[in-house]
Design a protein around this motif. Structure first.
Motif, short mmCIF file in Angstrom:
data_model
loop_
_atom_site.label_atom_id
_atom_site.label_comp_id
_atom_site.label_asym_id
_atom_site.label_seq_id
_atom_site.Cartn_x
_atom_site.Cartn_y
_atom_site.Cartn_z
N GLU A 29 8.90 -27.86 -3.18
CA GLU A 29 7.49 -28.08 -3.51
C GLU A 29 7.12 -27.21 -4.70
OE1 GLU A 29 3.03 -27.52 -1.50
OE2 GLU A 29 4.84 -27.25 -0.30
N ILE A 30 6.45 -27.79 -5.67
CA ILE A 30 6.07 -27.06 -6.88
C ILE A 30 4.86 -26.18 -6.58
CG2 ILE A 30 5.23 -27.28 -9.25
CD1 ILE A 30 6.79 -29.96 -9.36
N GLY A 31 5.03 -24.87 -6.82
CA GLY A 31 3.96 -23.92 -6.60
C GLY A 31 3.30 -23.51 -7.90
N THR A 32 3.19 -22.21 -8.11
CA THR A 32 2.47 -21.68 -9.27
C THR A 32 3.21 -21.99 -10.57
OG1 THR A 32 1.58 -19.89 -7.93
CG2 THR A 32 1.56 -19.58 -10.32
N LEU A 33 2.43 -22.37 -11.58
CA LEU A 33 2.95 -22.61 -12.92
C LEU A 33 2.34 -21.58 -13.86
CD1 LEU A 33 2.51 -26.50 -13.04
CD2 LEU A 33 4.37 -25.16 -12.04
N THR A 34 3.19 -20.92 -14.64
CA THR A 34 2.68 -19.87 -15.51
C THR A 34 3.10 -20.10 -16.96
OG1 THR A 34 4.51 -18.28 -15.52
CG2 THR A 34 3.08 -18.29 -13.57
N ALA A 35 2.40 -19.41 -17.85
CA ALA A 35 2.70 -19.47 -19.28
C ALA A 35 2.27 -18.17 -19.93
CB ALA A 35 2.00 -20.66 -19.93
N GLY A 36 2.66 -18.00 -21.18
CA GLY A 36 2.26 -16.83 -21.94
C GLY A 36 0.94 -17.08 -22.65
N SER A 37 1.00 -17.41 -23.94
CA SER A 37 -0.23 -17.63 -24.71
C SER A 37 -1.00 -18.86 -24.24
CB SER A 37 0.12 -17.76 -26.20
OG SER A 37 0.99 -18.86 -26.42
N ASN A 38 -0.37 -19.75 -23.51
CA ASN A 38 -1.05 -20.95 -23.02
C ASN A 38 -1.70 -20.77 -21.65
OD1 ASN A 38 -0.38 -22.60 -25.29
ND2 ASN A 38 1.68 -22.89 -24.47
N ALA A 39 -1.63 -19.58 -21.10
CA ALA A 39 -2.26 -19.34 -19.80
C ALA A 39 -3.75 -19.66 -19.86
CB ALA A 39 -2.05 -17.88 -19.39
N GLY A 40 -4.25 -20.25 -18.79
CA GLY A 40 -5.66 -20.62 -18.72
C GLY A 40 -5.96 -22.02 -19.18
N THR A 41 -4.96 -22.71 -19.72
CA THR A 41 -5.16 -24.08 -20.20
C THR A 41 -4.56 -25.07 -19.19
OG1 THR A 41 -3.11 -24.09 -21.48
CG2 THR A 41 -5.10 -23.32 -22.59
N PRO A 42 -5.02 -26.32 -19.19
CA PRO A 42 -4.46 -27.31 -18.28
C PRO A 42 -3.03 -27.68 -18.66
CG PRO A 42 -6.59 -28.02 -19.17
CD PRO A 42 -6.16 -26.85 -19.98
N LEU A 43 -2.18 -27.85 -17.67
CA LEU A 43 -0.80 -28.24 -17.94
C LEU A 43 -0.75 -29.56 -18.71
CD1 LEU A 43 2.28 -27.74 -17.40
CD2 LEU A 43 2.01 -29.31 -15.47
N ILE A 44 -1.65 -30.48 -18.41
CA ILE A 44 -1.63 -31.81 -19.03
C ILE A 44 -1.77 -31.72 -20.55
CG2 ILE A 44 -4.11 -32.27 -18.92
CD1 ILE A 44 -1.34 -34.74 -17.91
N GLN A 45 -2.35 -30.63 -21.03
CA GLN A 45 -2.50 -30.44 -22.47
C GLN A 45 -1.15 -30.22 -23.14
OE1 GLN A 45 -5.67 -27.64 -23.52
NE2 GLN A 45 -4.39 -26.81 -25.16
N HIS A 46 -0.19 -29.69 -22.38
CA HIS A 46 1.13 -29.37 -22.93
C HIS A 46 2.22 -30.32 -22.45
CE1 HIS A 46 -0.87 -25.64 -24.05
NE2 HIS A 46 -1.30 -25.58 -22.80
N GLN A 47 2.04 -30.88 -21.25
CA GLN A 47 3.03 -31.78 -20.66
C GLN A 47 2.34 -33.07 -20.23
OE1 GLN A 47 5.92 -30.66 -21.11
NE2 GLN A 47 6.13 -28.50 -20.60
N PRO A 48 1.87 -33.88 -21.18
CA PRO A 48 1.09 -35.06 -20.81
C PRO A 48 1.87 -36.12 -20.03
CG PRO A 48 1.56 -35.05 -23.17
CD PRO A 48 1.96 -33.71 -22.64
#
Length: 342
Positions: A29-48
């Motif tokens: 099961e997919i849990g927490t997703l993290t990023a560096g400078s992209n933290a706080g943005t929706p995942l869909i913005q980066h992985q549409p």
């Protein structure tokens, strides 16, 4: 019982491919997703393309965010995994898609990466002799480099059976996703379209010592390697042509028999029927390495051509394959054999 997984670096290419595969994994099961400078943005913005995760927001990459999961995938730039891994407990399976823990030789790490060596973890290339036993029950896994996977699988059967001299040449044509998502002038469309260009020439590519390490492990002789990667206008895929001089008296039939025997029972690494040559299209989005082997009698050399998808079998697929072994799941779980075409 299912397992929960956190992905650090979820906005990048490797992180996105991990998520694509894990969405089809019945036990994770997919849990927490993290990023560096992209933290706080929706995942869909980066992985549409990952519509089932459209509502996810990227958290900052901190140990606090990653704790509490059974598996943590680190899809981070080289050099950033060690600090995080040291703070995660031994009860967590940490799978590093970066280079931090791949090399055994600290001096080789320092020469090619320029920082202190963080250590060595069990190596996530199950097809390499002995690795499945090392991965079973492991709590730490170092996923190989993409060029390393294709070159190792292409060459080790010939070396293991003492059919070729350990004087190796590899020319690998590769797509641009292997360079990551960060903007680079040499990767913009007007530079890459319609062009082929070498890089890391003359033994300077960081995958050089890792390929040598793997192939030295299957032969008792020192290995020499000339490795030249070539950047091509492809999003993903590697096609590697790998050659080595035949030892005296070795025949083409012996060479083919060695590859047939080595890969007869492998699910993801396949020797193609004689006369069929690999292409990157045959592996697109599949966790496969496809090979063909022949002998150039006039040159006295074995020639192996191998293809894989650098993001699937070359990175994220290899990570999930190793995860399955470490957790005691069937190795094939959640991993595609069929490619995408056309």
């Amino acid at each position: 019982m299912g397992y929960s997984a956190a992905i650090a670096g979820a906005s990048g290419y490797a992180g996105g491919e991990l998520l694509r595969l894990l969405l089809g994994h019945p036990e994770i099961e997919i849990g927490t997703l993290t990023a560096g400078s992209n933290a706080g943005t929706p995942l869909i913005q980066h992985q549409p393309h990952l519509l089932p995760l459209a509502d996810r927001v990227l958290a900052p990459t901190t140990v606090e965010e990653l704790r509490g999961h059974d598996v943590v995938y680190l899809a981070l730039p080289h050099g950033q995994s060690a600090d995080i891994a040291q703070q995660l407990g031994d009860d967590v399976l940490v799978v590093d898609c970066g280079a931090d823990f791949r090399l055994n030789d600290a001096s080789a790490w320092e020469r090619f990466y320029g920082t202190p060596h963080a250590g060595t973890w069990p190596y996530g290339l199950p097809e390499l002799p002995g690795q499945r036993d090392r991965l079973a029950g492991a709590r730490r896994v170092a996923v190989p480099g993409c060029h390393v996977t294709v070159a190792t699988l292409a060459l080790f059967p010939g070396l293991a059976e003492q059919l070729v001299e350990p004087d190796l040449t590899v020319v690998a044509v590769t797509g641009t996703s292997g360079a990551g998502k960060a903007p680079k002038p040499n990767l913009i469309g007007s530079e890459i379209m319609g062009a082929l260009s070498p890089y890391g020439v003359g033994g300077t590519h960081r995958h050089n010592p890792e390929i040598v390490q793997n192939l030295t492990s299957v032969t008792g002789e020192p290995v020499k390697l000339s490795f030249t990667p070539v950047l091509a206008p492809l999003p993903r895929g590697i096609l590697a042509t790998c050659t080595a001089p035949l030892k005296p008296g070795v025949t083409a039939a012996q060479v083919r028999a060695a590859y047939e025997t080595t890969y007869a029972d492998e699910t993801f690494t396949r020797l193609l029927p004689e006369g069929t040559w690999p292409s990157t299209a045959m592996t697109l989005a599949a966790n496969t390495t496809l090979l063909q082997v022949t002998v150039d009698a006039d040159a006295g050399r074995m020639v192996v051509v191998a293809a894989l998808d650098n993001l699937t079998k070359g990175t994220a697929g290899g990570a999930v394959q190793s995860t399955n072994i470490a957790l005691g799941l069937p190795e094939e779980t959640g991993l595609p054999l069929a490619a995408v075409a056309p």
